[in-house]
Design a protein around this motif. Structure first.
Motif, PDB file in Angstrom:
ATOM      1  N   LEU A  26       0.299  -1.004  -0.342  1.00 30.78           N
ATOM      2  CA  LEU A  26       0.016   0.120   0.024  1.00 30.78           C
ATOM      3  C   LEU A  26       0.592   0.858   0.195  1.00 30.78           C
ATOM      4  CD1 LEU A  26      -2.833  -1.645   2.296  1.00 30.78           C
ATOM      5  CD2 LEU A  26      -2.838  -1.394  -0.174  1.00 30.78           C
ATOM      6  N   VAL A  27       1.650   1.432   0.921  1.00 30.41           N
ATOM      7  CA  VAL A  27       2.647   2.675   1.200  1.00 30.41           C
ATOM      8  C   VAL A  27       3.342   2.650   0.072  1.00 30.41           C
ATOM      9  CG1 VAL A  27       4.381   3.555   2.335  1.00 30.41           C
ATOM     10  CG2 VAL A  27       2.420   2.988   3.503  1.00 30.41           C
ATOM     11  N   LEU A  28       4.524   1.778  -0.902  1.00 33.53           N
ATOM     12  CA  LEU A  28       4.916   1.867  -1.764  1.00 33.53           C
ATOM     13  C   LEU A  28       4.687   1.502  -3.159  1.00 33.53           C
ATOM     14  CD1 LEU A  28       7.873  -0.666  -0.692  1.00 33.53           C
ATOM     15  CD2 LEU A  28       8.261   1.818  -0.654  1.00 33.53           C
ATOM     16  N   GLY A  29       3.505   0.898  -3.136  1.00 30.21           N
ATOM     17  CA  GLY A  29       1.944   1.553  -4.349  1.00 30.21           C
ATOM     18  C   GLY A  29       2.205   2.675  -3.658  1.00 30.21           C
ATOM     19  N   VAL A  30       1.543   3.784  -3.611  1.00 31.21           N
ATOM     20  CA  VAL A  30       1.320   5.428  -3.578  1.00 31.21           C
ATOM     21  C   VAL A  30       2.558   6.363  -3.815  1.00 31.21           C
ATOM     22  CG1 VAL A  30       0.840   7.499  -1.994  1.00 31.21           C
ATOM     23  CG2 VAL A  30      -0.762   5.196  -2.217  1.00 31.21           C
ATOM     24  N   ALA A  31       3.892   5.268  -3.100  1.00 34.59           N
ATOM     25  CA  ALA A  31       4.974   6.163  -3.551  1.00 34.59           C
ATOM     26  C   ALA A  31       5.383   6.018  -4.801  1.00 34.59           C
ATOM     27  CB  ALA A  31       6.308   6.301  -2.513  1.00 34.59           C
ATOM     28  N   ALA A  32       4.909   4.677  -5.745  1.00 31.09           N
ATOM     29  CA  ALA A  32       5.244   4.453  -7.111  1.00 31.09           C
ATOM     30  C   ALA A  32       4.732   5.402  -8.047  1.00 31.09           C
ATOM     31  CB  ALA A  32       5.544   2.770  -7.158  1.00 31.09           C
ATOM     32  N   TYR A  33       3.556   5.457  -7.528  1.00 33.82           N
ATOM     33  CA  TYR A  33       1.791   6.309  -8.729  1.00 33.82           C
ATOM     34  C   TYR A  33       3.271   7.513  -7.953  1.00 33.82           C
ATOM     35  CZ  TYR A  33      -1.451   9.649  -9.735  1.00 33.82           C
ATOM     36  OH  TYR A  33      -2.369  10.018 -10.570  1.00 33.82           O
ATOM     37  N   LEU A  34       3.364   7.789  -7.284  1.00 31.40           N
ATOM     38  CA  LEU A  34       3.979   9.592  -7.061  1.00 31.40           C
ATOM     39  C   LEU A  34       5.085  10.007  -8.101  1.00 31.40           C
ATOM     40  CD1 LEU A  34       2.589  10.512  -2.713  1.00 31.40           C
ATOM     41  CD2 LEU A  34       2.606  11.228  -4.992  1.00 31.40           C
ATOM     42  N   LEU A  35       6.024   8.728  -7.810  1.00 32.62           N
ATOM     43  CA  LEU A  35       6.879   9.042  -8.245  1.00 32.62           C
ATOM     44  C   LEU A  35       6.443   8.548 -10.604  1.00 32.62           C
ATOM     45  CD1 LEU A  35      10.552   9.069  -8.086  1.00 32.62           C
ATOM     46  CD2 LEU A  35      10.540   6.702  -8.520  1.00 32.62           C
ATOM     47  N   GLY A  36       5.799   7.975 -10.205  1.00 38.65           N
ATOM     48  CA  GLY A  36       5.707   8.013 -11.713  1.00 38.65           C
ATOM     49  C   GLY A  36       5.267   8.749 -12.798  1.00 38.65           C
ATOM     50  N   PHE A  37       4.348  10.034 -11.213  1.00 38.16           N
ATOM     51  CA  PHE A  37       3.528  11.269 -11.953  1.00 38.16           C
ATOM     52  C   PHE A  37       4.918  12.345 -11.525  1.00 38.16           C
ATOM     53  CE2 PHE A  37       0.950  14.785 -11.245  1.00 38.16           C
ATOM     54  CZ  PHE A  37       0.477  15.136 -11.839  1.00 38.16           C
ATOM     55  N   ALA A  38       5.411  12.283 -10.790  1.00 39.47           N
ATOM     56  CA  ALA A  38       6.867  13.240 -10.855  1.00 39.47           C
ATOM     57  C   ALA A  38       7.754  13.168 -11.927  1.00 39.47           C
ATOM     58  CB  ALA A  38       7.562  12.709  -9.418  1.00 39.47           C
ATOM     59  N   VAL A  39       8.183  11.700 -12.245  1.00 40.02           N
ATOM     60  CA  VAL A  39       9.004  11.513 -13.697  1.00 40.02           C
ATOM     61  C   VAL A  39       8.140  12.728 -15.070  1.00 40.02           C
ATOM     62  CG1 VAL A  39       9.551   9.940 -14.693  1.00 40.02           C
ATOM     63  CG2 VAL A  39      10.024   9.661 -12.146  1.00 40.02           C
ATOM     64  N   ALA A  40       6.970  11.871 -14.828  1.00 48.89           N
ATOM     65  CA  ALA A  40       6.280  12.260 -16.094  1.00 48.89           C
ATOM     66  C   ALA A  40       5.678  13.944 -16.476  1.00 48.89           C
ATOM     67  CB  ALA A  40       4.836  11.983 -16.428  1.00 48.89           C
ATOM     68  N   LYS A  41       6.513  14.701 -15.098  1.00 47.91           N
ATOM     69  CA  LYS A  41       6.255  16.131 -14.772  1.00 47.91           C
ATOM     70  C   LYS A  41       7.724  16.914 -14.849  1.00 47.91           C
ATOM     71  CE  LYS A  41       1.862  16.896 -14.379  1.00 47.91           C
ATOM     72  NZ  LYS A  41       1.165  18.048 -15.424  1.00 47.91           N
ATOM     73  N   VAL A  42       9.002  15.518 -15.533  1.00 49.52           N
ATOM     74  CA  VAL A  42      10.253  16.407 -15.357  1.00 49.52           C
ATOM     75  C   VAL A  42       9.972  17.069 -16.523  1.00 49.52           C
ATOM     76  CG1 VAL A  42      12.543  16.351 -15.386  1.00 49.52           C
ATOM     77  CG2 VAL A  42      11.536  15.142 -13.856  1.00 49.52           C
TER      78      VAL A  42
END
Length: 116
Positions: free
Chosen positions: A100-116
């Motif tokens: 659960l925790v790492l799933g949310v973190a992975a989502y946020l990381l993917g979102f941040a990577v795409a916004k760069v």
């Protein structure tokens, strides 16, 4: 049209999940279900990227709802988590909470990577 896109994406996502799950199962001697763990985290990461890119509605339906909806699986996570708890596996809490925790973190990381 949306049902067709979800169906096409779902077929592809389900097949990818199945094949990758088998591959990871053969490569892993983990105490907890590493294949589901990796698949769900990678799916959350990809959904973060997709969301950040803000694709057209039809693209999101195909990839987000269809492909990634079938690629990731909450029911398998719940089932395997229950099995881990019932077997009193010491990694059960890590699997359940970590997913659960790492799933949310992975989502946020993917979102941040795409916004760069």
């Amino acid at each position: 049209m949306s049902l067709t896109l979800v169906a096409i994406g779902g077929i592809c996502g389900g097949l990818c999940r199945y094949r990758l799950g088998l591959f990871l199962l053969k490569k892993s001697a983990a105490i907890f279900p590493l294949n589901t763990f990796i698949i769900n985290l990678s799916g959350a990461f990809l959904l973060g990227i997709l969301t950040a890119l803000q694709p057209a509605h039809s693209t999101y339906v195909l990839l987000g709802d269809g492909f990634l909806g079938a690629y990731t699986t909450f029911s398998t996570f719940a089932y395997e988590g229950y099995q881990q708890l019932e077997a009193k596996n010491s990694f059960a809490a890590f699997y359940l909470i970590g997913s659960l925790v790492l799933g949310v973190a992975a989502y946020l990381l993917g979102f941040a990577v795409a916004k760069v």
